[in-house]
Design a protein around this motif. Structure first.
Motif, PDB file in Angstrom:
ATOM      1  N   THR A  23     -11.512   5.106  -1.764  1.00  0.00           N
ATOM      2  CA  THR A  23     -12.533   4.107  -1.499  1.00  0.00           C
ATOM      3  C   THR A  23     -13.132   4.328  -0.115  1.00  0.00           C
ATOM      4  O   THR A  23     -14.218   3.853   0.184  1.00  0.00           O
ATOM      5  CB  THR A  23     -11.963   2.683  -1.579  1.00  0.00           C
ATOM      6  OG1 THR A  23     -10.864   2.589  -0.677  1.00  0.00           O
ATOM      7  CG2 THR A  23     -11.472   2.357  -2.965  1.00  0.00           C
ATOM      8  N   ALA A  31     -13.196   2.283  -8.646  1.00  0.00           N
ATOM      9  CA  ALA A  31     -12.345   1.416  -7.826  1.00  0.00           C
ATOM     10  C   ALA A  31     -11.329   0.706  -8.714  1.00  0.00           C
ATOM     11  O   ALA A  31     -11.549   0.515  -9.903  1.00  0.00           O
ATOM     12  CB  ALA A  31     -13.213   0.395  -7.106  1.00  0.00           C
ATOM     13  N   ASP A  33      -9.266  -2.808  -9.167  1.00  0.00           N
ATOM     14  CA  ASP A  33      -9.105  -4.190  -8.731  1.00  0.00           C
ATOM     15  C   ASP A  33      -7.631  -4.557  -8.933  1.00  0.00           C
ATOM     16  O   ASP A  33      -7.133  -4.551 -10.061  1.00  0.00           O
ATOM     17  CB  ASP A  33     -10.013  -5.082  -9.588  1.00  0.00           C
ATOM     18  CG  ASP A  33      -9.842  -6.557  -9.246  1.00  0.00           C
ATOM     19  OD1 ASP A  33      -8.878  -6.901  -8.514  1.00  0.00           O
ATOM     20  OD2 ASP A  33     -10.666  -7.357  -9.721  1.00  0.00           O
ATOM     21  N   GLY A 181      -6.783   4.425  -6.881  1.00  0.00           N
ATOM     22  CA  GLY A 181      -7.979   4.826  -7.616  1.00  0.00           C
ATOM     23  C   GLY A 181      -7.692   4.900  -9.099  1.00  0.00           C
ATOM     24  O   GLY A 181      -6.613   4.551  -9.560  1.00  0.00           O
TER      25      GLY A 181
END
Ligand SMILES: C[S@@+](CC[C@H](N)C(=O)[O-])C[C@H]1O[C@@H](n2cnc3c(N)ncnc32)[C@H](O)[C@@H]1O
Length: 242
Positions: A23, A31, A33, A181
């Protein structure tokens, strides 16, 4: 289609365990979460259980064999994130009782074909296992799927279920930098997979804070087909005697 073992860059390349956080310097990586990572990992393995099983090789077999050789009849081993039941639960020494815990029902279905161990769906941060119930815990390539912020909770669960002096064997990063990732087509399965792990020093700190003393470390090449020769630290630790 690529068959890289460790997703992360999203462009088919392999994230080395010691790569920096994508990131920060790799805009191509999907990405992750942390709030949805658990469900993404579970769904990913449910959809690609057979593909992962096919790719998993036996490179770690001698190291696993040596760890298992330290167990005695009557001991109980928990394989945390047991996946398809290899390379641990299918090789338990005679008389050693196995328990496998995994998020993915499809992975547990594969494990059921390879072991007589008790297999339970569950989460590494809330293990469905009694306190002090295990003499040893293995966690090969599983903690690396849990958001780093939850790694302390995982290690404190390992400490809770282990008896005092119990042994732990897990895989962690090789370098000082962690990585978080995803790869949206891991092993060419069409499934998204997500990883999250800190640098090796932080993992050592997490273990110490949970009451473990690291007793040995070895760096081994990745055990899933890997053109880029990625590697992981195989870390052995012992829980304090009290
Ligand atoms: C790369 S596979 C490794 C399987 C096996 N331990 C091996 O070495 O081949 C990772 C496994 O960890 C499981 N896993 C990932 N996150 C988990 C979590 N939070 N709780 C329980 N299992 C988890 C996955 O479902 C998957 O089966």
């Amino acid at each position: 289609m690529d068959d890289e073992p460790s997703g992360g860059t999203g462009d088919g390349s392999t994230p080395e365990p010691d790569d920096p956080d994508p990131t920060a310097d790799d805009d191509s990586a999907p990405a992750v979460d942390p709030h949805t990572q658990r469900a993404a990992v579970r769904d990913g393995y449910d959809g690609m259980a057979e593909a992962y099983r096919r790719e998993r090789d036996a490179a770690e077999a001698p190291v696993v064999g040596s760890f298992l050789g330290g167990l005695s009849a009557g001991d109980r081993l928990l394989d945390a994130g047991c996946g398809q039941g290899t390379p641990v639960l299918n090789r338990l020494p005679h008389g050693v009782e196995g328990i496998g815990v995994d998020l993915s029902a499809s992975m547990l279905d594969l494990a059921r074909e390879r072991t007589d161990a008790a297999l339970v769906r569950g989460d590494l941060t809330r293990l469905p296992v009694a306190s002090d119930a295990a003499d040893a815990v293995t966690a090969l390539h599983s903690v690396i799927h849990v958001p780093v912020s939850e790694h302390p909770a995982v290690f404190s669960e390992f400490a809770r279920v282990l008896r005092p002096g119990g042994r732990l064997y897990l895989t962690a990063a090789t370098g000082d930098d962690g990585w978080s990732g995803a790869n949206d087509d891991w092993l060419g399965s069409g499934e998204l997979m997500a990883w999250s792990f800190p640098g090796i020093d932080r993992t050592r700190d997490h273990l110490r804070e949970a009451g473990f003393r690291v007793t040995d470390e070895r760096v081994l090449d990745d055990a899933v087909a890997d053109d880029d020769g990625g590697s992981w630290t195989h870390l052995f630790a012992r829980l304090a005697e009290d």
